[in-house]
Design an enzyme around this catalytic site. Structure first.
Site, PDB file in Angstrom:
ATOM      1  N   PRO A 166     -20.116  50.847  43.689  1.00 45.24           N
ATOM      2  CA  PRO A 166     -20.683  50.742  45.038  1.00 45.24           C
ATOM      3  C   PRO A 166     -20.732  52.139  45.672  1.00 45.24           C
ATOM      4  O   PRO A 166     -19.705  52.683  46.061  1.00 45.24           O
ATOM      5  CB  PRO A 166     -19.723  49.813  45.777  1.00 45.24           C
ATOM      6  CG  PRO A 166     -18.507  49.717  44.949  1.00 45.24           C
ATOM      7  CD  PRO A 166     -18.743  50.339  43.606  1.00 45.24           C
ATOM      8  N   ASP A 182     -17.410  56.476  45.066  1.00 46.78           N
ATOM      9  CA  ASP A 182     -17.171  55.067  44.750  1.00 46.78           C
ATOM     10  C   ASP A 182     -16.396  54.476  45.925  1.00 46.78           C
ATOM     11  O   ASP A 182     -15.227  54.825  46.144  1.00 46.78           O
ATOM     12  CB  ASP A 182     -16.356  54.988  43.446  1.00 46.78           C
ATOM     13  CG  ASP A 182     -16.163  53.566  42.970  1.00 46.78           C
ATOM     14  OD1 ASP A 182     -16.199  52.644  43.805  1.00 46.78           O
ATOM     15  OD2 ASP A 182     -15.947  53.393  41.753  1.00 46.78           O
ATOM     16  N   HIS A 183     -17.048  53.594  46.652  1.00 42.13           N
ATOM     17  CA  HIS A 183     -16.428  53.104  47.881  1.00 42.13           C
ATOM     18  C   HIS A 183     -15.219  52.206  47.617  1.00 42.13           C
ATOM     19  O   HIS A 183     -14.524  51.798  48.538  1.00 42.13           O
ATOM     20  CB  HIS A 183     -17.474  52.354  48.713  1.00 42.13           C
ATOM     21  CG  HIS A 183     -17.218  52.420  50.193  1.00 42.13           C
ATOM     22  ND1 HIS A 183     -16.030  52.868  50.719  1.00 42.13           N
ATOM     23  CD2 HIS A 183     -17.991  52.100  51.249  1.00 42.13           C
ATOM     24  CE1 HIS A 183     -16.089  52.807  52.041  1.00 42.13           C
ATOM     25  NE2 HIS A 183     -17.273  52.347  52.382  1.00 42.13           N
ATOM     26  N   ARG A 184     -14.962  51.873  46.346  1.00 38.87           N
ATOM     27  CA  ARG A 184     -13.744  51.113  46.029  1.00 38.87           C
ATOM     28  C   ARG A 184     -12.519  52.023  46.071  1.00 38.87           C
ATOM     29  O   ARG A 184     -11.406  51.563  46.252  1.00 38.87           O
ATOM     30  CB  ARG A 184     -13.857  50.485  44.630  1.00 38.87           C
ATOM     31  CG  ARG A 184     -14.927  49.421  44.548  1.00 38.87           C
ATOM     32  CD  ARG A 184     -15.154  49.008  43.121  1.00 38.87           C
ATOM     33  NE  ARG A 184     -15.593  50.126  42.287  1.00 38.87           N
ATOM     34  CZ  ARG A 184     -15.807  50.032  40.971  1.00 38.87           C
ATOM     35  NH1 ARG A 184     -15.631  48.878  40.364  1.00 38.87           N
ATOM     36  NH2 ARG A 184     -16.224  51.080  40.284  1.00 38.87           N
TER      37      ARG A 184
END
Ligand code: COA
Length: 539
Positions: A335, A511-513
């Site tokens: 994401p 990576d938005h995680r």
């Protein structure tokens, strides 16, 4: 109202078998013979049918449990007329469609031992009460090597289909049946050359055709051993597909949903080849980039471009194909968020240009790249959320103490990303020399796999080419990448005037995680501060 506990029936000698599927839930109304659980030993899977009809009150097991004969499976409110007085034998009889239970005659027959090659005549085992059954599939051919437990034939009675597994490991010399034959317990099935040591056998080396007597119950009098389960195939099972336990097991091991593929066996039965073929095709499609990693995204339709004008079809290089697969994988899995900032590199550029003579004397080219590498390493130390990877188990983050940075290099063969190791420990001259060497190696196809492994972060610089900004794709398992665009003189307000300053556009995709906007904001703040005044690197 009669409540009864339904126990695990006789498992044909198997002990401690695993529950691999629960076919009913509390509240379900279950018919006699309907599968309630699927158990799996190291030899076979068994669908356990309900010995009674009634309503499931509660489950006593869960998937993964290890069960033995007599353990409680579920609690059932019996339907009217389904008495409680039937003996335990009833359960065993019912399950015999799934499990062949050897009787004592088999035990007594298991007395000799072979340690060399020997021909074994394999008979049709106990068919769980069925008399004459039809051969609907021959699963192995003459000359095939077969393992104990692999299917030899599939038989079908009016009630169920049964995969008959080989009781031994060896080479098939003869298959005595053909599709369409009618057969019964004790008939000759196959001859297998058993190679190796200490296989328990019986006098059954005598061909079964020569055996005049068949036991009225259990195995033929001279059967080789307690045969492994003739596993029942159940049409319209819990997954509403028609497949035997061994096919279901293979599908489960490979994570294949059987309802997604076509059955090629007789009467639309799934075969192992259907499962293997499906996986093979899927892997080929993913490798060629035709489909995503199973995310269900429809492929782009093939188009004949020559309909619209002249075209030339050029083969993709290996690197281009790999890049394509990697990009799709990263784009679909990560994401992405991209943030932008400009760094004032006016002073840095003055310093860099002032060093040109010295650079020449040292035989290196001092471009902005070594400064960017050094500033990025410093920012990664200040903002450690950038130096992590998501653990494959999805439960942990891997924090790295080293700082290796990949640099994207445009080569005639495609994009390559060599890695500069321990950037935080190296000086600008060393980084300048190493980045030039890596770029040269990349362009001449001399990079080794190890030169491209282990990066924690990547810098992709299009500064020498142009553009105001772009959104690079994170190179997973890294969690961030920085895009560098072309530096330009811009008017910058200094509080009283507009001043011409050399501004370097930067973008960071992450990576938005693993990283959120605040982390990236802090990373950028540190980065642009260092690039604006590289003396900060000494702080
Ligand atoms: N803004 C303005 N000028 C820049 C610049 C920037 N951001 N970055 C580099 N330059 C200048 C350099 O200073 C040099 O000029 P100079 O000789 O007057 O000093 C010139 O552009 C050429 O630089 P280059 O030889 O490309 O070196 P580099 O160290 O900047 O870059 C690579 C090295 C390997 C990164 C680069 O050659 C490359 O391949 N970039 C492409 C990466 C790519 O394709 N990314 C896309 C991924 S999708």
């Amino acid at each position: 109202m009669t409540i009864e506990i339904i126990p695990v029936p006789d498992l044909g000698g198997a002990d401690k078998v695993e529950v691999i599927e629960i076919c009913v839930q509390p509240g379900d109304v279950v018919e006699e013979e309907q599968s309630i659980v699927v158990l799996e030993s190291d030899k076979a899977s068994m669908e356990i049918p309900s010995p009674k009809s009634g309503k499931v009150i509660g489950l006593k097991v869960k998937e993964g449990d290890s069960l033995s004969e007599g353990d409680a499976i579920l609690e059932m409110e019996l339907a009217d007329g389904a008495g409680t007085e039937e003996p335990q034998q009833e359960v065993t009889t019912n399950v015999s469609e799934a499990v062949i239970v050897a009787d004592s005659s088999a035990e007594s027959a298991t007395k000799n031992v072979v340690s060399e090659s020997s021909e074994q005549h394999i008979p049709v085992p106990d068919l769980g009460g069925s008399d004459t059954v039809e051969v609907i599939e021959i699963c192995a051919g003459v000359g095939d090597d077969i393992n104990e437990g692999d299917s030899l034939v599939v038989l079908e009675s009016d009630k169920a289909s049964m995969e008959i597994p080989s009781p031994v490991t060896g080479k098939i010399i003869e298959i005595k049946l053909k599709e369409g034959d009618k057969t019964s317990e004790g008939d000759a099935l196959a001859v297998i050359m058993v190679v190796g040591a200490s296989l328990p056998v019986t006098e059954a080396v005598t061909p079964v055709e020569e055996q005049p007597v068949k036991a009225s119950t259990g195995l033929p009098a001279k059967a080789p051993m307690a045969l492994p389960a003739a596993s029942a195939l159940v049409e319209a099972s819990s997954a509403d597909v028609y497949a035997g336990p061994s096919v279901r097991k293979l599908a489960r091991q490979l994570g294949v949903d059987l309802s997604k593929l076509k059955a090629s066996g007789p009467r639309n039965r799934y075969t192992k080849d259907d499962v293997r073929g499906y996986v093979k095709q899927l892997v080929a499609d993913v490798n060629s980039g035709k489909v995503s990693n199973g995310a269900g995204i429809p492929p782009i339709p093939a188009i004949d471009f020559s309909k619209f004008g002249d075209v030339e079809i050029v083969k993709l290089s290996k690197i281009a194909k790999l890049t394509s697969a990697n990009m799709s994988r990263n784009w679909l899995n990560v994401p992405h968020v991209t943030q932008f900032d400009d760094a004032d590199i006016t002073e840095l550029e003055k310093f860099r240009k002032s060093m040109k003579g010295e650079a020449e004397r040292r035989g290196v080219k001092l471009t902005p790249l070594p400064f960017l590498l050094k500033a990025a390493a410093d920012a990664m130390r200040a903002e450690p959320s950038f130096n992590v990877s998501l653990h494959a188990d999805g439960e942990h983050l891997v924090h790295k103490s080293y700082i290796h940075i990949g640099m994207a290099v445009d080569t005639p063969n495609g994009l390559m990303v060599p890695v500069i190791r321990d950037v935080d420990k190296k000086g600008l001259w060393e980084l300048a020399a190493e980045s030039t060497e890596m770029a040269t190696k990349a362009r001449s196809g001399k990079l080794m796999p190890r030169d491209m492994q282990g990066a924690c972060f990547t810098i992709s610089s299009l500064g020498a080419i142009g553009g105001n900004g772009f959104t690079p794709i994170v190179n997973a398992p890294e969690v961030a990448i920085m895009g560098v665009s072309k530096a330009q003189i811009k008017p910058v307000w200094n509080g009283s005037d507009f001043e011409p300053r050399q501004m370097l556009p930067l973008s960071v995709s992450y990576d938005h995680r693993a990283i959120n906007g605040a982390h990236c904001g802090r990373f950028f703040t540190h980065m642009v501060a260092v690039l604006a005044d590289i003396r900060r690197l000494l702080l």
